[in-house]
Design a protein around this motif. Sequence first.
Motif, PDB file in Angstrom:
ATOM      1  N   LYS A 265       0.831  -1.213   0.000  1.00 11.20           N
ATOM      2  CA  LYS A 265       0.000   0.000   0.000  1.00 11.20           C
ATOM      3  C   LYS A 265       0.858   1.253   0.000  1.00 11.20           C
ATOM      4  CE  LYS A 265      -3.725   2.249   2.588  1.00 11.20           C
ATOM      5  NZ  LYS A 265      -4.606   2.165   3.790  1.00 11.20           N
ATOM      6  N   THR A 266       1.942   1.265   0.773  1.00  9.73           N
ATOM      7  CA  THR A 266       2.821   2.428   0.815  1.00  9.73           C
ATOM      8  C   THR A 266       3.525   2.634  -0.518  1.00  9.73           C
ATOM      9  OG1 THR A 266       3.181   1.985   3.168  1.00  9.73           O
ATOM     10  CG2 THR A 266       4.722   3.496   2.094  1.00  9.73           C
ATOM     11  N   ALA A 267       3.897   1.541  -1.178  1.00  8.39           N
ATOM     12  CA  ALA A 267       4.572   1.667  -2.471  1.00  8.39           C
ATOM     13  C   ALA A 267       3.654   2.234  -3.545  1.00  8.39           C
ATOM     14  CB  ALA A 267       5.112   0.306  -2.905  1.00  8.39           C
ATOM     15  N   ASN A 268       2.332   2.043  -3.406  1.00  8.49           N
ATOM     16  CA  ASN A 268       1.366   2.541  -4.390  1.00  8.49           C
ATOM     17  C   ASN A 268       0.602   3.764  -3.891  1.00  8.49           C
ATOM     18  OD1 ASN A 268       1.074   0.317  -6.722  1.00  8.49           O
ATOM     19  ND2 ASN A 268       1.449  -0.707  -4.769  1.00  8.49           N
ATOM     20  N   LEU A 269       1.162   4.469  -2.897  1.00 10.91           N
ATOM     21  CA  LEU A 269       0.428   5.561  -2.273  1.00 10.91           C
ATOM     22  C   LEU A 269       0.279   6.746  -3.212  1.00 10.91           C
ATOM     23  CD1 LEU A 269      -0.959   6.147   0.386  1.00 10.91           C
ATOM     24  CD2 LEU A 269       1.149   7.203   1.206  1.00 10.91           C
ATOM     25  N   ARG A 270       1.372   7.211  -3.780  1.00 10.25           N
ATOM     26  CA  ARG A 270       1.329   8.387  -4.666  1.00 10.25           C
ATOM     27  C   ARG A 270       1.033   7.993  -6.102  1.00 10.25           C
ATOM     28  NH1 ARG A 270       6.374  12.211  -2.523  1.00 10.25           N
ATOM     29  NH2 ARG A 270       5.592  12.468  -0.380  1.00 10.25           N
ATOM     30  N   THR A 271       1.812   7.096  -6.631  1.00  8.82           N
ATOM     31  CA  THR A 271       1.594   6.587  -7.987  1.00  8.82           C
ATOM     32  C   THR A 271       1.670   5.069  -7.952  1.00  8.82           C
ATOM     33  OG1 THR A 271       3.967   6.764  -8.493  1.00  8.82           O
ATOM     34  CG2 THR A 271       2.547   8.642  -9.102  1.00  8.82           C
ATOM     35  N   LYS A 272       1.121   4.453  -8.971  1.00  7.82           N
ATOM     36  CA  LYS A 272       1.137   3.001  -9.050  1.00  7.82           C
ATOM     37  C   LYS A 272       2.551   2.499  -9.324  1.00  7.82           C
ATOM     38  CE  LYS A 272      -3.239   2.136  -8.470  1.00  7.82           C
ATOM     39  NZ  LYS A 272      -3.730   1.348  -7.324  1.00  7.82           N
ATOM     40  N   ASN A 273       3.027   1.623  -8.458  1.00  3.68           N
ATOM     41  CA  ASN A 273       4.339   1.000  -8.631  1.00  3.68           C
ATOM     42  C   ASN A 273       4.136  -0.279  -9.450  1.00  3.68           C
ATOM     43  OD1 ASN A 273       6.891  -0.099  -8.423  1.00  3.68           O
ATOM     44  ND2 ASN A 273       7.139   0.453  -6.268  1.00  3.68           N
ATOM     45  N   HIS A 274       4.161  -0.122 -10.764  1.00  5.48           N
ATOM     46  CA  HIS A 274       3.832  -1.250 -11.636  1.00  5.48           C
ATOM     47  C   HIS A 274       4.856  -2.372 -11.533  1.00  5.48           C
ATOM     48  CE1 HIS A 274       0.546   0.942 -13.464  1.00  5.48           C
ATOM     49  NE2 HIS A 274       1.339   1.985 -13.631  1.00  5.48           N
TER      50      HIS A 274
ATOM     51  N   TRP B 220      -7.512  -5.680  -3.038  1.00  6.15           N
ATOM     52  CA  TRP B 220      -8.642  -5.144  -3.815  1.00  6.15           C
ATOM     53  C   TRP B 220      -9.591  -4.353  -2.912  1.00  6.15           C
ATOM     54  CZ3 TRP B 220     -10.396  -5.307  -8.929  1.00  6.15           C
ATOM     55  CH2 TRP B 220     -11.719  -4.955  -9.113  1.00  6.15           C
ATOM     56  N   LYS B 221      -9.838  -4.887  -1.726  1.00  2.00           N
ATOM     57  CA  LYS B 221     -10.757  -4.227  -0.797  1.00  2.00           C
ATOM     58  C   LYS B 221     -10.214  -2.884  -0.342  1.00  2.00           C
ATOM     59  CE  LYS B 221     -13.169  -5.078   3.577  1.00  2.00           C
ATOM     60  NZ  LYS B 221     -13.327  -6.032   4.698  1.00  2.00           N
ATOM     61  N   LYS B 222      -8.908  -2.768  -0.144  1.00  2.00           N
ATOM     62  CA  LYS B 222      -8.297  -1.502   0.279  1.00  2.00           C
ATOM     63  C   LYS B 222      -8.110  -0.528  -0.875  1.00  2.00           C
ATOM     64  CE  LYS B 222      -5.787  -3.619   4.135  1.00  2.00           C
ATOM     65  NZ  LYS B 222      -6.487  -2.885   5.198  1.00  2.00           N
ATOM     66  N   GLY B 223      -8.423  -0.941  -2.099  1.00  2.00           N
ATOM     67  CA  GLY B 223      -8.282  -0.055  -3.246  1.00  2.00           C
ATOM     68  C   GLY B 223      -6.865   0.084  -3.761  1.00  2.00           C
TER      69      GLY B 223
END
Length: 780
Positions: free
Chosen positions: A150-159, A217-220
């Motif tokens: 979640k932290t890695a995808n906080l600002r932008t998606k870490n693909h 998925w539930k946390k978005g």
Amino acid sequence: MDRHHIPRGALLTSNLPQLQNLIKRDPTGYREEFLQQWNHYESIRKIFQSSPDEQAGQFKGLVSFIAQVAQCYPKETKDFPAQMSTLLLENYATLSPDTRKSLVQNLVMLRNKNVITSIDLLKTLFPLLPRTTSSALRSFIRKTILTDIKTANLRTKNHKLNRAVQAMLFGMLERGMEGEVVGDKGKFKANKNADAAVTKQSADEAMWAVVLAKELWKKGVWTDPRTVQIVALGCFHPITKVQSAALHFFLGSENDEGDSDDEDDDDVDVKGLHHKRDINKKTRSGDKKLIKTLKQAKKKRVKKSSEEVTPNFPALQLLNDPQTFGERLYDNLNRYDKRFSLDHKILMMQLLSRVMGAHKLCVLGFYTYVVKYLVYHQLRIPAILAALAESVHSLTPPDAVTPIVRKLASEFVHPGVGPEVIAAGINAIREVCKRQPWCMEEDLLGDLIEYRKSRDKGVLTAGRGLLQLYREVNPGMLKRRERGKEASMNKDKGLMPLAYGHEAAATGGGIEGLELLEDHWEKMRAEKEGEDGEVEEDGDAGWEGWEEGSEDSDSDSESEGWVNVSDDGDDLVISDSEDEIDKKKAKGKGKKVETEADAVAEDKDMEVDSEEKPQEEEKPVKFSTLATTKILTPADFALLNDLRIKAATEAVEAGGGTATKRKLAALEANKKSQSASGALADGFISEYDILGPRKKAKADYEERMASIAKGREGREKFGSNKGKKKKDAPSSSTNREKKRNKPIMMIMQSGAVRGKKKASLRDKQKKLRAHIDKAKKAGH
């Protein structure tokens, strides 16, 4: 030896926290001391790998020390994270619980200090989840994995990280896909040469893969199709527990075993807690714990009762190749019918039906399979009927559904069953025919709508609902006296239902109520023009350069990129299209042949009307071109729904009929379903739609107490108005009130009580006579 005469190296190496503090301040100055501890760690690590019980405490201390200062000496400690990971993965079974926890915590610390990457950490933590027996450590690992992603995808998606983690989850699922499905008892039969421990580990890995994908998925954090593919693969896993977790994800319910791994049970034995409190020692802390437990249980119970299970509509829409998914799901359901329990088969039926309804699929074998369950004494028959109705849609062949309707009518709707069974059967038939009206037979429809005259409220409502449905969708199948005024008028005008395979959008139906949105925007544009003198287009920002598609451009002007098809100016005469021909053919379907006398009478009435009344010109129907000139956003559709509700409300207030009221109720229900599920899921039904209105059940204790508390709101508290509590000017209590709280022994020794005991017979008679006279004067 005096402390001041101890060499600095010996002093620092015996006090690792002090050395750790000094190294963080000056790494270069204390490099020699660190290398001394590093060499000590290397020697102990070799001993620890061969016999983990020896020097475990010293080893944990050195590991924690090196993890704290590893960022100060990256060159010397480059192999340290890999050594910790190897030690955990290879020697996990022989390590003590404290050592496991310490090593995991130190690895997480290295990730927080950016010594290792998230992928390196997750490659170690993922294999530990199925092997961990400690609930505390398992909860810590699970929380660490979710927080890190979640932290890695906080600002932008870490693909890059997302793809790597999703590949790990796919691998965890695919490792156990070669097994054979046994049943719901959790057994797993793999190849004969496979190890039992390895087989169980692969099953646990698959379960954790599904659970983690569901949590993200539930946390978005993950909302892409790859996440849906991971859970979709779990629907075909040999382990029934994994299948159940994946099925619940698409169905929108969260009561499966994987999600409640570290949570307390919702069902709390309140009487047992009070009984335990009565027999145990009374302490203040025990009272606080009891009150806290009861509050948490009540909060969970209220939350569980208030939540509505809504299907995961976005996940259903992101399925890759839903036709293949539905066929595989049906194959599993049909092949392992004897191995699965009824509850698990119903879960598979619900998911299959919702996929069929959402994507308008045709898995015709499902209707043959479900026939054997359509008996009124079948367990959980309302859920099966709801799944059956959800699987039907406008593209389902009527020939495949007609036997289902006949079976429902023969099993549920006859005098030999109770009224609730008849109501459920008619409601199920209505839900099926609502999605595919052409599956009903005319004779059967006439028999079913006769139940609208029943004395039972549920049966009466179900019969009326079926009659009203066919008044709207196909009144030609009803007798003339049963069609109603509006349906008869529409039939006389030639407005007939569409034939099978035809959609309203394909025949120019458009978006219903779109002209309301266009009128609303024109009104707002006029108000802005009146205030500012300028016209501003709502929602046109960022669309400059696309004036060719606007409705303001003249049809005669030629612009770049557009070609005039017909320049000769001749009018184009269009003959009957295929859609109109099909409409004309559909007029005769389900329609009884009228007598010749009725036809002659109608012709005479039309001639008389044409002679008496002048023919009025029909008003042109307004068609909105907004959908062809603007891309509507979800906010625009929400506004359109509000405008339709407002227009329907005004129509009802102006004296609209029952059809207008039903339209308003349908619009409000649609808005409620969209706000609850976040998606258009009005095609999904529940068991209550099948059962219909029923008698109100007797309220339990909690409902009665809630009703009593609600009735006391805004009302004065019971009790006397005397005393200082309810007076404007507070005062102390009276002597009479104080007497009530006196101990009985003090009252027994009072003069008044002694005087009564010593009173003579004459005195007692006087007091009794005085009491009687006083009562007579008071009117008693």
